[in-house]
Write a protein that holds these residues in place. Structure first.
Motif, PDB file in Angstrom:
ATOM      1  N   LEU A 315       0.833  -1.193   0.000  1.00 11.37           N
ATOM      2  CA  LEU A 315       0.000   0.000   0.000  1.00 11.37           C
ATOM      3  C   LEU A 315       0.875   1.253   0.000  1.00 11.37           C
ATOM      4  CD1 LEU A 315      -2.814  -0.841   2.592  1.00 11.37           C
ATOM      5  CD2 LEU A 315      -2.896  -1.045   0.102  1.00 11.37           C
ATOM      6  N   ASP A 316       0.458   2.242  -0.761  1.00 14.60           N
ATOM      7  CA  ASP A 316       1.222   3.490  -0.845  1.00 14.60           C
ATOM      8  C   ASP A 316       1.240   4.198   0.505  1.00 14.60           C
ATOM      9  OD1 ASP A 316       2.423   5.714  -2.664  1.00 14.60           O
ATOM     10  OD2 ASP A 316       0.902   6.728  -1.451  1.00 14.60           O
ATOM     11  N   ASP A 317       2.423   4.600   0.938  1.00 15.46           N
ATOM     12  CA  ASP A 317       2.559   5.285   2.224  1.00 15.46           C
ATOM     13  C   ASP A 317       3.204   6.656   2.067  1.00 15.46           C
ATOM     14  OD1 ASP A 317       5.137   4.554   1.599  1.00 15.46           O
ATOM     15  OD2 ASP A 317       5.536   3.466   3.466  1.00 15.46           O
ATOM     16  N   THR A 318       3.112   7.233   0.869  1.00  7.96           N
ATOM     17  CA  THR A 318       3.725   8.543   0.628  1.00  7.96           C
ATOM     18  C   THR A 318       2.724   9.603   0.182  1.00  7.96           C
ATOM     19  OG1 THR A 318       4.296   7.903  -1.643  1.00  7.96           O
ATOM     20  CG2 THR A 318       5.956   7.520   0.060  1.00  7.96           C
ATOM     21  N   ALA A 319       1.777   9.254  -0.675  1.00 10.66           N
ATOM     22  CA  ALA A 319       0.850  10.235  -1.233  1.00 10.66           C
ATOM     23  C   ALA A 319      -0.368  10.400  -0.334  1.00 10.66           C
ATOM     24  CB  ALA A 319       0.410   9.826  -2.638  1.00 10.66           C
ATOM     25  N   SER A 320      -0.490  11.572   0.294  1.00 11.25           N
ATOM     26  CA  SER A 320      -1.642  11.851   1.158  1.00 11.25           C
ATOM     27  C   SER A 320      -2.718  12.577   0.365  1.00 11.25           C
ATOM     28  CB  SER A 320      -1.214  12.715   2.345  1.00 11.25           C
ATOM     29  OG  SER A 320      -0.317  12.022   3.178  1.00 11.25           O
ATOM     30  N   ALA A 321      -3.984  12.277   0.692  1.00 15.73           N
ATOM     31  CA  ALA A 321      -5.102  12.904  -0.001  1.00 15.73           C
ATOM     32  C   ALA A 321      -6.361  12.749   0.839  1.00 15.73           C
ATOM     33  CB  ALA A 321      -5.304  12.273  -1.379  1.00 15.73           C
ATOM     34  N   VAL A 322      -7.373  13.517   0.492  1.00 17.15           N
ATOM     35  CA  VAL A 322      -8.695  13.324   1.070  1.00 17.15           C
ATOM     36  C   VAL A 322      -9.235  11.998   0.538  1.00 17.15           C
ATOM     37  CG1 VAL A 322     -11.033  14.259   1.232  1.00 17.15           C
ATOM     38  CG2 VAL A 322      -9.049  15.804   1.232  1.00 17.15           C
ATOM     39  N   ARG A 323      -9.794  11.167   1.413  1.00 18.22           N
ATOM     40  CA  ARG A 323     -10.192   9.806   1.029  1.00 18.22           C
ATOM     41  C   ARG A 323     -11.607   9.474   1.509  1.00 18.22           C
ATOM     42  NH1 ARG A 323      -5.540   8.043  -1.948  1.00 18.22           N
ATOM     43  NH2 ARG A 323      -3.680   8.717  -0.805  1.00 18.22           N
ATOM     44  N   THR A 324     -12.195   8.488   0.835  1.00 17.10           N
ATOM     45  CA  THR A 324     -13.412   7.838   1.303  1.00 17.10           C
ATOM     46  C   THR A 324     -13.142   6.343   1.360  1.00 17.10           C
ATOM     47  OG1 THR A 324     -14.817   9.521   0.266  1.00 17.10           O
ATOM     48  CG2 THR A 324     -15.872   7.443   0.873  1.00 17.10           C
ATOM     49  N   ALA A 325     -13.606   5.672   2.408  1.00 17.31           N
ATOM     50  CA  ALA A 325     -13.355   4.239   2.545  1.00 17.31           C
ATOM     51  C   ALA A 325     -14.495   3.601   3.339  1.00 17.31           C
ATOM     52  CB  ALA A 325     -12.022   3.980   3.241  1.00 17.31           C
ATOM     53  N   VAL A 326     -14.562   2.271   3.241  1.00 16.95           N
ATOM     54  CA  VAL A 326     -15.572   1.491   3.959  1.00 16.95           C
ATOM     55  C   VAL A 326     -14.876   0.386   4.730  1.00 16.95           C
ATOM     56  CG1 VAL A 326     -17.676   0.114   3.777  1.00 16.95           C
ATOM     57  CG2 VAL A 326     -17.229   1.917   2.106  1.00 16.95           C
ATOM     58  N   GLY A 327     -15.207   0.257   6.008  1.00 11.84           N
ATOM     59  CA  GLY A 327     -14.694  -0.836   6.814  1.00 11.84           C
ATOM     60  C   GLY A 327     -15.794  -1.829   7.122  1.00 11.84           C
ATOM     61  N   LEU A 328     -15.419  -3.104   7.230  1.00 12.51           N
ATOM     62  CA  LEU A 328     -16.359  -4.175   7.555  1.00 12.51           C
ATOM     63  C   LEU A 328     -15.944  -4.816   8.870  1.00 12.51           C
ATOM     64  CD1 LEU A 328     -16.625  -5.883   4.045  1.00 12.51           C
ATOM     65  CD2 LEU A 328     -17.817  -3.859   4.895  1.00 12.51           C
ATOM     66  N   ALA A 329     -16.873  -4.912   9.784  1.00 12.72           N
ATOM     67  CA  ALA A 329     -16.594  -5.472  11.106  1.00 12.72           C
ATOM     68  C   ALA A 329     -17.653  -6.500  11.464  1.00 12.72           C
ATOM     69  CB  ALA A 329     -16.559  -4.350  12.147  1.00 12.72           C
ATOM     70  N   ASP A 330     -17.375  -7.252  12.536  1.00 12.33           N
ATOM     71  CA  ASP A 330     -18.328  -8.243  13.051  1.00 12.33           C
ATOM     72  C   ASP A 330     -18.809  -9.194  11.968  1.00 12.33           C
ATOM     73  OD1 ASP A 330     -18.026  -6.882  15.422  1.00 12.33           O
ATOM     74  OD2 ASP A 330     -19.907  -5.773  15.241  1.00 12.33           O
ATOM     75  N   ASP A 331     -17.848  -9.737  11.225  1.00 10.33           N
ATOM     76  CA  ASP A 331     -18.155 -10.703  10.176  1.00 10.33           C
ATOM     77  C   ASP A 331     -19.143 -10.137   9.148  1.00 10.33           C
ATOM     78  OD1 ASP A 331     -17.854 -13.149   8.876  1.00 10.33           O
ATOM     79  OD2 ASP A 331     -19.519 -14.083   9.956  1.00 10.33           O
ATOM     80  N   GLY A 332     -18.940  -8.874   8.813  1.00 12.24           N
ATOM     81  CA  GLY A 332     -19.758  -8.237   7.794  1.00 12.24           C
ATOM     82  C   GLY A 332     -21.112  -7.750   8.253  1.00 12.24           C
ATOM     83  N   GLN A 333     -21.389  -7.814   9.557  1.00 13.31           N
ATOM     84  CA  GLN A 333     -22.674  -7.342  10.060  1.00 13.31           C
ATOM     85  C   GLN A 333     -22.664  -5.865  10.418  1.00 13.31           C
ATOM     86  OE1 GLN A 333     -25.133 -10.333  12.459  1.00 13.31           O
ATOM     87  NE2 GLN A 333     -23.043 -10.959  12.950  1.00 13.31           N
ATOM     88  N   ARG A 334     -21.479  -5.246  10.356  1.00 16.96           N
ATOM     89  CA  ARG A 334     -21.377  -3.820  10.652  1.00 16.96           C
ATOM     90  C   ARG A 334     -20.483  -3.158   9.618  1.00 16.96           C
ATOM     91  NH1 ARG A 334     -18.319  -0.914  14.710  1.00 16.96           N
ATOM     92  NH2 ARG A 334     -17.414  -2.911  15.318  1.00 16.96           N
TER      93      ARG A 334
END
Length: 411
Positions: A315-334
């Protein structure tokens, strides 16, 4: 198999401990101790909460906005926000209000410009596969045709975030499986409602595409988005299972229900030239999941950054930017929907490596990166409101029209 058509964690209270984040060797994000950096958690609707907090990243302080969505709550659903056509764009807030969502974020990267192809219309269509309300809308463009930052090693444009009919979210890949059949030939289908077709292929465009020109589908190559448009193209219109017209170049305009427009380039164009008016043609297409046997209600493209609690290698660890992301928790229930703030004080943003680490620290086992920069938008209703409000500050000073997003619905 999803959408076949025939055309004839952990930690619900984790943010109480994640106040300000500081630099951490190898990860770029760590905990610090300023409790006033965490704002009050707000209930948006049953099963949906909103909160925001500071992150001390490698290139300065950024501000995160997070929606927590409990898919285990029977009153909660998520689905694709989109303007009603693949080749179209709209503001996240307007799509959310039009579809009755209580909250949402922007979605996939998309065909935003065509400076390399003067005179060719930018379609606004997204890069990856898309499924809305269980209906397959489109497949993925070739990797060399995508817009957005370089993909992490081992990922493809077929990667998706999906939510199945079992109400669980998961990461997967969706590949197109389709064909065009006549009495004398069977051609593999190389694309479905895509702004870019593989070289030498035939693609299908349906009513889901919209009215935009189909010329862009024949521009560039599988490895070079800026390559010239093909000069060897052909288009065949099939209605109610029979050829009704042909043309030497792709056209535009709405496609009615029961009609499929086939666009070919190079070898694909040569095959389509053999079709004749009145000939019977059968077009089939499906999006086939690599891992899940559960049909998807929602799917959209982007790329994975966290799997099984571990950041993807490289994963790139140099270029910073405004981001959107989605995390999955509790075996995909959250689900945790994150959008960074684009205000001037926070615009340095996060690297992709920092995004992965942030999502892990928020309790996600898996995480998926969506379009960022001026597209990053998080909306949610305020108490008593019937319409959503934009909760972050888009970096362009106002919302950007985008092709799709994730909508959160709560009865």
């Amino acid at each position: 198999m999803t959408g076949r058509h025939k055309r004839r964690g952990a930690g619900r209270a984790v943010l109480a401990f994640l106040t300000v984040f500081g630099a951490l060797a190898g990860a770029g994000v760590a905990e610090a101790a300023e409790a006033d950096a965490v704002h009050k958690r707000v209930r948006v609707a049953p099963g949906v909460t909103y909160e925001h907090f500071d992150i001390q990243a490698a290139k300065g302080v950024t501000h995160a906005h997070v929606l927590k969505v409990d898919l285990g709550n029977p009153r909660v659903q998520v689905d694709l926000l989109y303007p009603g056509a693949v080749a179209s764009r709209a503001l996240v807030s307007r799509m959310a209000d039009a579809q009755g969502a209580v909250a949402g974020v922007n979605g996939d990267f998309f065909n935003i410009s065509e400076t390399q192809h003067p005179g060719v219309e930018a379609t606004g269509a997204s890069v990856g596969p898309a499924i809305a309300a269980g209906r397959a809308l489109k497949a993925a463009v070739p990797k060399g045709q995508r817009f957005g930052p370089a993909l992490p090693p081992g990922t493809t444009t077929k990667d998706v975030l999906g939510v199945g009919t079992d109400r669980r979210a998961r990461l997967d890949r969706l590949a197109l499986d389709g064909s065009v059949r006549t009495s004398s030939a069977r051609l593999p289908l190389g694309g479905l409602n895509q702004y870019a077709l593989p070289v030498g292929s035939v693609g299908a465009f349906t009513s889901a595409w919209g009215s935009a020109s189909r010329v862009r589908a024949t521009c560039g190559t599988d490895t070079d988005r800026a390559a010239p448009c093909s000069k060897d193209t052909h288009e065949v219109t099939v209605r109610d299972g029979k050829v009704v017209s042909t043309a030497d170049s792709p056209g535009s305009g709405p496609i009615t229900e029961g009609t499929t427009v086939l666009v070919g380039r190079e070898e694909g164009a040569q095959q389509l030239r053999k079709f004749s008016t009145g000939e019977a043609v059968e077009v089939e297409h499906a999006l086939v999941a690599a891992t899940s046997g559960v049909p998807y209600r929602l799917a959209l493209g982007g790329y994975p950054v966290l799997s099984g609690g571990r950041p993807l290698p490289g994963l790139d660890d140099t270029a910073s930017a405004v981001r959107t992301a989605v995390g999955l928790a509790d075996d995909g229930q959250r689900m945790l929907l994150l959008a960074l703030d684009g205000g001037a004080a926070y615009r340095s943003g996060l690297t992709i490596a920092e995004v992965a680490d942030t999502m892990r620290r928020l309790g996600s086992q898996d995480a998926f990166s969506l379009d960022g920069g001026g597209s990053s938008t998080l909306v949610a209703r305020k108490s008593g409101a019937s319409a959503v409000s934009v909760r972050n500050h888009p970096s362009g000073g106002a919302e950007r029209a985008v092709p799709n997003g994730i909508g959160v619905f709560s009865s």
